[in-house]
Structure formats: structure tokens, C-alpha cells
Design a protein around this motif. Structure first.
Motif, PDB file in Angstrom:
ATOM      1  N   HIS A 144      -1.139  -2.189   7.207  1.00 38.71           N
ATOM      2  CA  HIS A 144      -0.577  -0.845   7.371  1.00 38.71           C
ATOM      3  C   HIS A 144      -1.533   0.250   6.912  1.00 38.71           C
ATOM      4  O   HIS A 144      -1.177   1.426   6.932  1.00 38.71           O
ATOM      5  CB  HIS A 144       0.749  -0.716   6.607  1.00 38.71           C
ATOM      6  N   VAL A 145      -2.725  -0.127   6.447  1.00 34.31           N
ATOM      7  CA  VAL A 145      -3.712   0.851   5.997  1.00 34.31           C
ATOM      8  C   VAL A 145      -5.050   0.570   6.676  1.00 34.31           C
ATOM      9  O   VAL A 145      -5.315  -0.548   7.113  1.00 34.31           O
ATOM     10  CB  VAL A 145      -3.898   0.818   4.456  1.00 34.31           C
ATOM     11  N   THR A 146      -5.880   1.594   6.742  1.00 36.20           N
ATOM     12  CA  THR A 146      -7.231   1.405   7.269  1.00 36.20           C
ATOM     13  C   THR A 146      -8.073   0.705   6.199  1.00 36.20           C
ATOM     14  O   THR A 146      -7.665   0.633   5.029  1.00 36.20           O
ATOM     15  CB  THR A 146      -7.887   2.765   7.583  1.00 36.20           C
ATOM     16  N   ASP A 147      -9.234   0.221   6.583  1.00 36.20           N
ATOM     17  CA  ASP A 147     -10.126  -0.401   5.599  1.00 36.20           C
ATOM     18  C   ASP A 147     -10.490   0.587   4.501  1.00 36.20           C
ATOM     19  O   ASP A 147     -10.543   0.235   3.324  1.00 36.20           O
ATOM     20  CB  ASP A 147     -11.400  -0.929   6.273  1.00 36.20           C
ATOM     21  N   ALA A 148     -10.754   1.834   4.883  1.00 38.26           N
ATOM     22  CA  ALA A 148     -11.111   2.861   3.891  1.00 38.26           C
ATOM     23  C   ALA A 148      -9.953   3.104   2.918  1.00 38.26           C
ATOM     24  O   ALA A 148     -10.170   3.221   1.702  1.00 38.26           O
ATOM     25  CB  ALA A 148     -11.497   4.158   4.598  1.00 38.26           C
ATOM     26  N   GLN A 149      -8.731   3.156   3.443  1.00 39.38           N
ATOM     27  CA  GLN A 149      -7.565   3.345   2.572  1.00 39.38           C
ATOM     28  C   GLN A 149      -7.379   2.144   1.656  1.00 39.38           C
ATOM     29  O   GLN A 149      -7.058   2.305   0.473  1.00 39.38           O
ATOM     30  CB  GLN A 149      -6.306   3.576   3.406  1.00 39.38           C
ATOM     31  N   ALA A 150      -7.581   0.947   2.177  1.00 42.23           N
ATOM     32  CA  ALA A 150      -7.453  -0.259   1.358  1.00 42.23           C
ATOM     33  C   ALA A 150      -8.457  -0.223   0.208  1.00 42.23           C
ATOM     34  O   ALA A 150      -8.124  -0.590  -0.927  1.00 42.23           O
ATOM     35  CB  ALA A 150      -7.663  -1.509   2.213  1.00 42.23           C
ATOM     36  N   GLN A 151      -9.675   0.232   0.496  1.00 43.46           N
ATOM     37  CA  GLN A 151     -10.695   0.329  -0.563  1.00 43.46           C
ATOM     38  C   GLN A 151     -10.294   1.374  -1.599  1.00 43.46           C
ATOM     39  O   GLN A 151     -10.450   1.147  -2.803  1.00 43.46           O
ATOM     40  CB  GLN A 151     -12.063   0.645   0.045  1.00 43.46           C
ATOM     41  N   GLN A 152      -9.777   2.505  -1.139  1.00 44.24           N
ATOM     42  CA  GLN A 152      -9.301   3.541  -2.069  1.00 44.24           C
ATOM     43  C   GLN A 152      -8.205   2.992  -2.957  1.00 44.24           C
ATOM     44  O   GLN A 152      -8.209   3.182  -4.170  1.00 44.24           O
ATOM     45  CB  GLN A 152      -8.733   4.734  -1.294  1.00 44.24           C
ATOM     46  N   LEU A 153      -7.250   2.296  -2.346  1.00 44.68           N
ATOM     47  CA  LEU A 153      -6.105   1.758  -3.097  1.00 44.68           C
ATOM     48  C   LEU A 153      -6.548   0.680  -4.086  1.00 44.68           C
ATOM     49  O   LEU A 153      -5.984   0.555  -5.158  1.00 44.68           O
ATOM     50  CB  LEU A 153      -5.049   1.210  -2.132  1.00 44.68           C
ATOM     51  N   ALA A 154      -7.571  -0.087  -3.715  1.00 50.26           N
ATOM     52  CA  ALA A 154      -8.055  -1.159  -4.586  1.00 50.26           C
ATOM     53  C   ALA A 154      -8.659  -0.590  -5.870  1.00 50.26           C
ATOM     54  O   ALA A 154      -8.671  -1.258  -6.913  1.00 50.26           O
ATOM     55  CB  ALA A 154      -9.089  -2.011  -3.853  1.00 50.26           C
ATOM     56  N   ARG A 155      -9.137   0.642  -5.830  1.00 49.62           N
ATOM     57  CA  ARG A 155      -9.780   1.243  -6.999  1.00 49.62           C
ATOM     58  C   ARG A 155      -8.760   1.818  -7.986  1.00 49.62           C
ATOM     59  O   ARG A 155      -9.123   2.216  -9.089  1.00 49.62           O
ATOM     60  CB  ARG A 155     -10.735   2.368  -6.563  1.00 49.62           C
TER      61      ARG A 155
END
Length: 158
Positions: A144-155
Motif C-alpha cells: 500500500h506504499v511506494t518504495d520511497a514511503q516504505a523507506q521513510q516509514l522504516a526510519r
């Protein structure tokens, strides 16, 4: 169980996760939620989720009725507390699993955007650490998220 009130958010989260994985737990969860008659928005969202789980386990004849009931209950819960991330998460988790032809998945994009914005504001998101982790995992694992959003959320620390 130490909770005198079975309708605490923590207990409902546990019951929902069990119900999502097991038909008997789903029936037990539906019975618990069917007995709820008050107007707490979060509890109403879990009641809607219980109805959706009931649809999963029902005969073809009853599935649509249960899903329509769940949809109405989600609408009521969101109307009572539109800014509640847990309610939006429950609705997204149900609607994103419905077949598109039913026409009952109209909030998926809205709820997904709301939840991404909410998660990115964490720890000011209003979610406790458990809920934050659950919602983040769901959004990332279900695509449900883009790769960039997933990276942001992972941080973001839960």
C-alpha cells in the motif's frame, strides 16, 4: 483475562488478530461484538471488522449482507471519529480485501493516504507503539506504499 471490560482497544486488537486467522475465533469475536450496543467509534470499527470476518466464513448467500453491514458500521465509526487511525486502518484492512466488483472499496485510497500521513507524523500520530508497528507492517507488506514511503516509514522508531 484481567480486563473486566472486553471492549478495551488492546483486547479487541488481540481478538481481531485471532479472528482473522481462525474461523472459531472469528465466530467468538462476532458474538462478543454483536453484544456491543454503545457508540464508541473504535469499538464500532471492530464490530464492523467482526462482521466482515463473518462474511469471510459465511455461505455465498449471506456474504454480501454481512459485507454491506460492515460497510455501514465502518461509515458510522468514521463519522463519529474521522481522525482515528485505528478506525481507518480497520476499514482499509477490510476494504482492500474485498472484490472490486462489489463496489464497497471506495475508501481504500483515502484511508491509505490518511494512514501514511499519520505514520509519518509518529510519535505524534496518536498511535501507541503496538498499533504503529501493526499499521506500518500492513501497509508495507501489502504493497500500500511506494518504495520511497516504505523507506521513510522504516526510519521511524515505533
Amino acid at each position: 483475562m484481567s480486563d473486566a471490560n472486553p471492549y478495551t482497544a488492546a483486547n479487541l486488537r488481540r481478538q481481531y488478530q485471532l479472528a482473522a486467522a481462525d474461523k472459531q475465533a472469528g465466530e467468538k469475536f462476532h458474538q462478543l461484538m454483536a453484544a456491543y450496543t454503545q457508540q464508541d467509534a473504535v469499538v464500532l470499527a471492530y464490530k464492523a471488522a467482526a462482521e466482515a470476518i463473518r462474511a469471510r466464513d459465511a455461505s455465498m448467500f449471506n456474504k454480501l449482507t454481512y459485507v454491506q453491514n460492515a460497510s455501514k458500521q465502518f461509515d458510522q465509526a468514521v463519522k463519529l471519529d474521522a481522525d482515528n487511525a485505528e478506525i481507518r486502518f480497520l476499514r482499509l484492512s477490510v476494504e482492500s480485501n474485498l472484490p472490486a466488483f462489489l463496489g464497497l472499496s471506495q475508501h481504500v485510497d483515502e484511508d491509505r493516504q490518511f494512514l501514511i500521513k499519520t505514520l509519518l507524523s509518529h510519535p505524534k500520530s496518536g498511535l501507541d507503539a503496538e498499533s504503529f508497528g501493526l499499521v506500518r507492517s500492513f501497509l508495507v507488506e501489502r504493497g500500500h506504499v511506494t518504495d520511497a514511503q516504505a523507506q521513510q516509514l522504516a526510519r521511524i522508531a515505533g
